[in-house]
Design an enzyme around this catalytic site. Sequence first.
Site, PDB file in Angstrom:
ATOM      1  N   CYS A  44      -3.933   2.152   3.107  1.00 50.10           N
ATOM      2  CA  CYS A  44      -2.587   1.441   2.517  1.00 50.10           C
ATOM      3  C   CYS A  44      -1.308   2.144   2.314  1.00 50.10           C
ATOM      4  O   CYS A  44      -1.349   2.969   1.753  1.00 50.10           O
ATOM      5  CB  CYS A  44      -3.172   0.640   1.781  1.00 50.10           C
ATOM      6  SG  CYS A  44      -2.165  -1.120   1.415  1.00 50.10           S
ATOM      7  N   ASP A  46       0.850   0.998   0.376  1.00 54.97           N
ATOM      8  CA  ASP A  46       0.773   1.534  -1.146  1.00 54.97           C
ATOM      9  C   ASP A  46       0.740   2.876  -1.792  1.00 54.97           C
ATOM     10  O   ASP A  46       0.495   4.092  -1.371  1.00 54.97           O
ATOM     11  CB  ASP A  46      -0.640   0.674  -1.911  1.00 54.97           C
ATOM     12  CG  ASP A  46      -0.286   0.524  -3.423  1.00 54.97           C
ATOM     13  OD1 ASP A  46       0.332   1.457  -4.487  1.00 54.97           O
ATOM     14  OD2 ASP A  46      -0.563  -0.772  -3.636  1.00 54.97           O
ATOM     15  N   ARG A  48       0.764   3.910  -4.892  1.00 50.91           N
ATOM     16  CA  ARG A  48      -0.789   4.051  -5.587  1.00 50.91           C
ATOM     17  C   ARG A  48      -1.587   5.250  -4.776  1.00 50.91           C
ATOM     18  O   ARG A  48      -2.542   5.388  -5.400  1.00 50.91           O
ATOM     19  CB  ARG A  48      -0.558   3.474  -6.351  1.00 50.91           C
ATOM     20  CG  ARG A  48       0.193   2.746  -7.086  1.00 50.91           C
ATOM     21  CD  ARG A  48      -0.277   1.127  -7.855  1.00 50.91           C
ATOM     22  NE  ARG A  48      -0.370   0.545  -6.955  1.00 50.91           N
ATOM     23  CZ  ARG A  48      -1.214  -1.052  -7.196  1.00 50.91           C
ATOM     24  NH1 ARG A  48      -1.267  -1.542  -8.194  1.00 50.91           N
ATOM     25  NH2 ARG A  48      -1.331  -1.938  -6.322  1.00 50.91           N
ATOM     26  N   HIS A 100      -8.461   0.070  -0.678  1.00 51.82           N
ATOM     27  CA  HIS A 100      -8.013   0.225  -2.185  1.00 51.82           C
ATOM     28  C   HIS A 100      -8.442  -1.374  -3.385  1.00 51.82           C
ATOM     29  O   HIS A 100      -7.936  -2.543  -2.054  1.00 51.82           O
ATOM     30  CB  HIS A 100      -6.710   0.528  -2.960  1.00 51.82           C
ATOM     31  CG  HIS A 100      -5.542  -0.082  -2.960  1.00 51.82           C
ATOM     32  ND1 HIS A 100      -4.870  -0.993  -3.904  1.00 51.82           N
ATOM     33  CD2 HIS A 100      -4.575  -0.511  -1.350  1.00 51.82           C
ATOM     34  CE1 HIS A 100      -3.384  -1.411  -2.919  1.00 51.82           C
ATOM     35  NE2 HIS A 100      -3.561  -0.754  -1.753  1.00 51.82           N
ATOM     36  N   CYS A 103      -5.159  -4.471  -3.786  1.00 43.58           N
ATOM     37  CA  CYS A 103      -4.200  -4.429  -3.065  1.00 43.58           C
ATOM     38  C   CYS A 103      -3.487  -6.098  -2.522  1.00 43.58           C
ATOM     39  O   CYS A 103      -3.678  -6.534  -2.843  1.00 43.58           O
ATOM     40  CB  CYS A 103      -4.880  -4.311  -1.495  1.00 43.58           C
ATOM     41  SG  CYS A 103      -3.888  -4.208  -0.231  1.00 43.58           S
TER      42      CYS A 103
HETATM   43 CO    CO Z   1      -2.763  -1.997  -0.162  1.00 44.90          CO
END
Ligand code: CO
Length: 219
Positions: A44, A46, A48, A100, A103
């Site tokens: 992803c 993202d 993090r 994750h 999300c």
């Molecule tokens: Co995500």
Amino acid sequence: MDANFYDTLLDKNKEWVKEKIDSNPDFFEKLREVQNPPILWIGCSDSRVSANQIIGEDPGEIFVHRNIANMVIHTDINMLSVLDYAVNVLKVRHIIVCGHYNCGGMKAAMSNEPVGIIDNWIRHIKDVYRFNNVELDAIEDETERLNTYTELNIREQVYNLAKTYIVQAAWEKKQFLHLHGWIYNIGNGLIKDLGYNLEDNNDLTSVYKLNGLRKNIGY
Ligand code: CO
């Protein structure tokens, strides 16, 4: 992002380079000419969930493709190009789809709020809900439902990889190529292998199998 934060970025880069050279003077010299990563990571976007950092790997170990909710969409020429290069040129041995919990893409897919152009991407995630709606609708707790949905989405994307002629041709050539589905817990940093491991096309629903790829299309 404030100006001060921006100004520190290049300093941080210099510090990182120094650290690397201090522990291994040839570190960058060795990476200059070739890359030989054993892993393709589909994760992803993202901030993090940074591929190298969360499994503690240095540059050179992971070929990376990231998008919202770690999707494998068969009309995505970016994903297909990365996959083709990783399998046929770099000859990676493992492909990991890493999703994750928490999300944003998955949350948006479970909601009925429109969010703009991204809805066109999220629709592919919604399809995964529809494929599993009986199981998901039966889960009353919303967080638990979202977590299960996220895991089922990862499974779907692992299978989507196996459906491509790129992966099926590699298997036909007896190239070592294992597909895995992982989920990362942002709250504690730990990864769980979800057990969706594919090593050949025997696990594919028959209609997706492509026979004789080398003979028929010379792949
Ligand atoms: Co995500």
